[in-house]
Design an enzyme around this catalytic site. Structure first.
Site, PDB file in Angstrom:
ATOM      1  N   ASP A  70       0.805  -1.206  -0.114  1.00 13.22           N
ATOM      2  CA  ASP A  70      -0.016  -0.046  -0.085  1.00 13.22           C
ATOM      3  C   ASP A  70       0.849   1.172  -0.106  1.00 13.22           C
ATOM      4  O   ASP A  70       2.128   1.312   0.116  1.00 13.22           O
ATOM      5  CB  ASP A  70      -0.957  -0.081   1.145  1.00 13.22           C
ATOM      6  CG  ASP A  70      -0.455  -0.508   2.603  1.00 13.22           C
ATOM      7  OD1 ASP A  70       0.862  -0.347   2.628  1.00 13.22           O
ATOM      8  OD2 ASP A  70      -1.065  -0.359   3.541  1.00 13.22           O
ATOM      9  N   ASP A 139      -7.819  -2.467  14.350  1.00 18.71           N
ATOM     10  CA  ASP A 139      -9.412  -2.703  13.774  1.00 18.71           C
ATOM     11  C   ASP A 139      -9.388  -4.146  12.811  1.00 18.71           C
ATOM     12  O   ASP A 139     -10.451  -4.116  12.002  1.00 18.71           O
ATOM     13  CB  ASP A 139      -9.795  -1.390  13.073  1.00 18.71           C
ATOM     14  CG  ASP A 139      -9.147  -1.102  12.113  1.00 18.71           C
ATOM     15  OD1 ASP A 139      -8.001  -1.419  11.765  1.00 18.71           O
ATOM     16  OD2 ASP A 139      -9.416   0.149  11.252  1.00 18.71           O
ATOM     17  N   HIS A 141      -7.777  -4.311  10.033  1.00 21.57           N
ATOM     18  CA  HIS A 141      -7.268  -4.057   8.531  1.00 21.57           C
ATOM     19  C   HIS A 141      -6.016  -4.910   8.161  1.00 21.57           C
ATOM     20  O   HIS A 141      -5.171  -5.260   9.035  1.00 21.57           O
ATOM     21  CB  HIS A 141      -7.473  -2.824   8.335  1.00 21.57           C
ATOM     22  CG  HIS A 141      -6.135  -1.918   8.941  1.00 21.57           C
ATOM     23  ND1 HIS A 141      -6.445  -1.029   9.721  1.00 21.57           N
ATOM     24  CD2 HIS A 141      -4.863  -1.845   8.784  1.00 21.57           C
ATOM     25  CE1 HIS A 141      -4.941  -0.570   9.844  1.00 21.57           C
ATOM     26  NE2 HIS A 141      -4.102  -0.897   9.281  1.00 21.57           N
ATOM     27  N   GLU A 146      -9.664  -1.307   5.012  1.00 19.66           N
ATOM     28  CA  GLU A 146     -10.325  -1.087   6.426  1.00 19.66           C
ATOM     29  C   GLU A 146     -11.681  -1.788   6.656  1.00 19.66           C
ATOM     30  O   GLU A 146     -12.219  -2.475   5.627  1.00 19.66           O
ATOM     31  CB  GLU A 146     -10.649   0.552   6.438  1.00 19.66           C
ATOM     32  CG  GLU A 146      -9.371   1.457   6.261  1.00 19.66           C
ATOM     33  CD  GLU A 146      -8.869   1.625   7.683  1.00 19.66           C
ATOM     34  OE1 GLU A 146      -8.730   0.710   8.543  1.00 19.66           O
ATOM     35  OE2 GLU A 146      -8.291   2.666   7.846  1.00 19.66           O
TER      36      GLU A 146
HETATM   37  C1  GLP Z   1      -0.818   0.383   8.458  1.00 19.34           C
HETATM   38  C2  GLP Z   1      -0.132  -0.509   7.430  1.00 19.34           C
HETATM   39  C3  GLP Z   1      -0.399  -1.899   7.549  1.00 19.34           C
HETATM   40  C4  GLP Z   1       0.006  -2.495   8.870  1.00 19.34           C
HETATM   41  C5  GLP Z   1      -0.710  -1.640  10.159  1.00 19.34           C
HETATM   42  C6  GLP Z   1      -0.324  -1.976  11.396  1.00 19.34           C
HETATM   43  O1  GLP Z   1      -1.893   0.729   8.435  1.00 19.34           O
HETATM   44  N1  GLP Z   1      -0.607  -0.231   6.001  1.00 19.34           N
HETATM   45  O2  GLP Z   1       0.158  -2.638   6.586  1.00 19.34           O
HETATM   46  O3  GLP Z   1      -0.151  -3.938   8.992  1.00 19.34           O
HETATM   47  O4  GLP Z   1      -0.127  -0.389   9.917  1.00 19.34           O
HETATM   48  O5  GLP Z   1       0.972  -1.518  11.644  1.00 19.34           O
HETATM   49  P1  GLP Z   1       1.841  -1.937  12.732  1.00 19.34           P
HETATM   50  O6  GLP Z   1       2.882  -3.191  12.435  1.00 19.34           O
HETATM   51  O7  GLP Z   1       2.924  -0.538  13.148  1.00 19.34           O
HETATM   52  O8  GLP Z   1       1.101  -2.027  14.007  1.00 19.34           O
END
Ligand code: GLP
Length: 264
Positions: A70, A139, A141, A146
């Site tokens: 992304d 949440d 995702h 989302e």
């Molecule tokens: C962002 C990214 C996701 C990731 C999520 C969780 O939203 N787009 O790919 O999984 O964060 O992040 P973290 O690993 O820092 O908790």
């Protein structure tokens, strides 16, 4: 879906082992390895371990290509939190992958839907993703799909939830208003097309999302639950992220008793 509960350092090693094996077997074959890279904090220890193996153990990414999950829409090309730059900093720039072999959705494109369609084509042209690293949002995702995302979605523009922008504000000097409101993200069906999904989660903040992912009903309200339909998913979690799992004891016993020949 295989759930492995272990300390953080071991989780990173296990995920790195999956990528290591792919790179070493594919180096000898004609079809190059295709990696799926994630941003966020969860994969950082994996990237450190891969960079170490590159430096110390001759692990080579020279024949591999990589696709990011992304990207934020509208962040300036040189912005340090642009996912393209994060991936360069955390992994691509630390190993011998060719710069032109690292792909990401173009969040600065004039025509965003066309950029999304091109990205889907590029993944298909590369033969699809072999191993996709994933994190999970609080949440539920995955990538930036989302709650409410179509389980059949493809790469497209999404609006970030307030929760996700708050979660990610730590990368923007704690200021939620600096976090972009939109992103381009691989869709859930795009992610599901990868051959092996390796999801990492740590900390109590992820416990409910991990419980839903592995044990909840499949629902667009918890987008990661679509992974229950994938034939090869490895979920790597620490004790805190596993704290709401109903079958935690079973997952621990299963992994402890796993036959040596049976890999992740
Ligand atoms: C962002 C990214 C996701 C990731 C999520 C969780 O939203 N787009 O790919 O999984 O964060 O992040 P973290 O690993 O820092 O908790």
């Amino acid at each position: 879906m295989e759930v492995v509960i272990a300390p953080g350092a071991e989780l990173a090693r296990l995920a790195a082992d999956v990528i290591d094996r792919l790179l070493r077997t594919r180096a000898a074959q004609e079809r190059p390895a295709v990696l799926g890279l994630a941003t966020g904090s969860s994969p950082l220890a994996v990237y450190d371990e891969l960079a170490r193996r590159h430096a110390e153990e001759g692990l080579s990414f020279a024949h591999a290509s990589a696709f990011m999950l992304d990207e934020y829409v509208g962040l300036a090309a040189e912005h340090p939190e642009r996912y393209r730059n994060v991936i360069e900093r955390e992994i691509a720039g630390r190993v011998d992958i060719a710069p032109e072999a690292v792909h990401g959705p173009d969040g600065l494109a004039d025509d965003l839907p066309a950029a999304c369609a091109r990205y889907e084509e590029a993944i298909a042209d590369a033969g699809g993703v072999d191993v996709q690293l994933l994190g999970i949002g609080t949440d539920g995702h995955v990538a930036f799909n989302e709650p409410g995302s179509s389980l059949a979605s493809r790469t497209r523009i999404k609006t970030l939830t307030r929760q996700t922008r708050q979660d990610n504000a730590r990368f923007f000097a704690g200021d939620v208003d600096q976090v972009p409101t939109h992103c381009l993200t691989q869709g859930l069906a795009t992610i599901m097309a990868a051959r092996h999904l390796v999801l990492l989660a740590s900390g109590r903040g992820k416990a409910e999302a991990v419980h839903q992912l592995a044990e909840g009903p499949v629902s667009a309200m918890w987008p990661a639950t679509v992974l229950q339909h994938h034939p090869h998913v490895t979920v790597l979690v620490d004790d805190a992220a596993a704290s709401r799992l109903q079958l935690a004891d079973y997952y621990r016993e299963t992994f402890a008793a796993k036959p040596a020949w049976q890999r992740l």
